[in-house]
Write an enzyme that holds these catalytic residues in place. Structure first.
Site, mmCIF file in Angstrom:
data_model
loop_
_atom_site.group_PDB
_atom_site.id
_atom_site.type_symbol
_atom_site.label_atom_id
_atom_site.label_comp_id
_atom_site.label_asym_id
_atom_site.label_seq_id
_atom_site.Cartn_x
_atom_site.Cartn_y
_atom_site.Cartn_z
ATOM 1 C CG HIS A 250 -2.048 -0.925 1.183
ATOM 2 N ND1 HIS A 250 -3.043 -0.817 0.241
ATOM 3 C CD2 HIS A 250 -2.371 -1.994 1.962
ATOM 4 C CE1 HIS A 250 -3.943 -1.777 0.446
ATOM 5 N NE2 HIS A 250 -3.563 -2.504 1.470
ATOM 6 C CB CYS A 300 -1.960 4.231 -3.968
ATOM 7 S SG CYS A 300 -3.243 3.233 -4.747
#
Length: 435
Positions: A250, A300
């Site tokens: 992440h 991301c």
């Protein structure tokens, strides 16, 4: 810095952080060439006096062989005798603490020529030889006065075939570290990353085929990520031509001064990309100086979703993507930096020297990166295929442009788009060695 000096600093780190007054040392360390002005500015901005002391000692370990004795001199010159004595008394008798005298290079004295405006020739001093126009054939029109004094431009332009290639023929070519974070701890409030193991398997096979010694580490906390990067930076890369780090996790957007973005450990604590690259820069890893250091970030860059824009019919491509697409997004962190505040000796960071570094991001900073739970991420799937099909003929930057173009054609849930990109500080073309 000598290893024995590093150990002295590490053994006495607690007392140094507790009692050191960094503000008194900055001028002396600058004057003696231990730190640059940029490094001092970064230390000053690191926080409280203790934070500055901690950062100063940490950065000191990355400097040259004369850094430690010059640091002792600065302590004594600024009246911090107790700390200087602490380090002197802790040193083994055989350790050389005096700074070695640098060899003075004899340089010729170069007198600059006076500079005059081309239109002020009559105002030159009489003792300066006048500059006369170049005599040209009478058939050539006489140039204007401005032309006579302009430095001629080099003929032609830099051609692609004049750019050098990085040496990439060592066996193995270099180390490749893959950090694959899949299962996140409950207190992190982050979802597990289904499909990431598919990405990891693809990249492990691909870079083994491209002649790299691949090491995979799975489900690492923030501290463990830093430990792995530190261990990689301390290896001797002298016999290798390249080094590669792949982060699958992440990610989030953070305030930054160099490389944007951050990736998360499974404990929910993040590491900034600029911190990750610092470990392998020319200052922190001397055996990689002048060699390409590649970073691939599948995470991301933020939480914003890109819906794209309409294009003419000849630009459009059939949308790709499925109902199982997920993002690796976490909202922007309020932290301006994630440099470790611990006193661990492996936590090292300095102002980076970014030459020979390439950071390839799966998505534009600030935007989400899409991952199919069944097939893996768009970026890795495309990168793997492009490398397989083109590594024998094309350089890395060209192949990453192909990846950008293909990923840009995808659509998540028939709506959302993704745009990969790179921060490229390579100086030469990079061709992988293929079997």
């Amino acid at each position: 810095m000598e290893e024995i000096h590093k150990k002295l600093l590490q053994r006495n780190r607690t007392n140094l952080v507790k009692d050191l007054d960094p503000s008194k040392l900055y001028d002396g360390l600058l004057e003696k060439g231990v730190f640059t002005q940029d490094m001092v500015d970064e230390i000053k901005s690191s926080g409280t006096r203790r934070d500055q002391a901690r950062q100063l000692v940490r950065d000191l370990e990355t400097r040259g062989s004369r850094a430690f004795p010059l640091f002792l001199e600065c302590l004594q010159e600024t009246g911090q005798h107790s700390l200087a004595g602490l380090l002197l008394n802790a040193a083994p008798p055989a350790v050389q603490l005096q700074p070695s005298t640098p060899t003075q290079a004899v340089r010729p004295v170069v007198q600059p020529l006076p500079v005059y405006s081309p239109m002020d020739v009559d105002k030159q001093r009489k003792d300066v030889a006048p500059v006369y126009p170049i005599q040209r054939p009478t058939t050539t029109p006489s140039p204007s006065p401005e032309r006579e004094y302009l430095r001629p431009r080099p003929q032609g332009r830099t051609r692609r075939d004049s750019i050098q290639n990085y040496k990439m023929d060592a066996t193995p070519c270099g180390h490749c570290l893959i950090i694959n974070n899949v299962d996140f701890e409950e207190q992190s409030s982050l979802n597990n990353r289904k499909g990431s193991n598919i990405d990891c398997d693809k990249l492990e096979r691909r870079f083994k085929a491209l002649n790299f010694d691949v090491k995979v580490r799975t489900n690492l906390k923030q501290r463990q990520i830093k430990h792995e990067l530190s261990a990689l930076s301390k290896k001797d890369h002298s016999q290798y031509d390249c080094c590669l780090v792949i982060m699958l996790s992440h990610g989030t957007e953070v305030s930054h001064s160099r490389f944007p973005g951050a990736v998360y450990g499974v404990d929910g604590q993040h590491v900034t990309v600029q911190y990750i690259t610092n470990y392998l820069n020319g200052q922190n890893c001397p055996s990689l100086q002048g060699k390409p250091k590649l970073f691939f970030i599948q995470a991301c860059g933020g939480g914003e979703k890109d819906t794209g824009f309409e294009v003419s019919p000849d630009e459009s491509q059939p949308p790709i993507g499925g109902a199982d697409d997920q993002t690796d997004a976490i909202p922007m962190s309020s932290s301006s930096d994630s440099l470790s505040m611990s006193d661990e000796p492996d936590a090292r960071a300095t102002l980076p020297t970014p030459s020979d570094i390439l950071v390839s991001y799966s998505t534009f900073p600030g935007y989400v990166s899409w991952r199919d739970t069944q097939a893996g991420s768009w970026y890795v799937e495309t990168l793997d295929r492009i490398l397989e099909e083109n590594a024998t003929t094309d350089d890395l930057v060209t192949m990453l442009m192909m990846v950008n173009n293909e990923v840009a054609q995808n659509s998540a849930k028939g709506l959302y788009k993704q745009m990969p990109g790179s921060f490229n500080f390579l100086r030469k073309l990079l061709y992988f060695k293929t079997q």
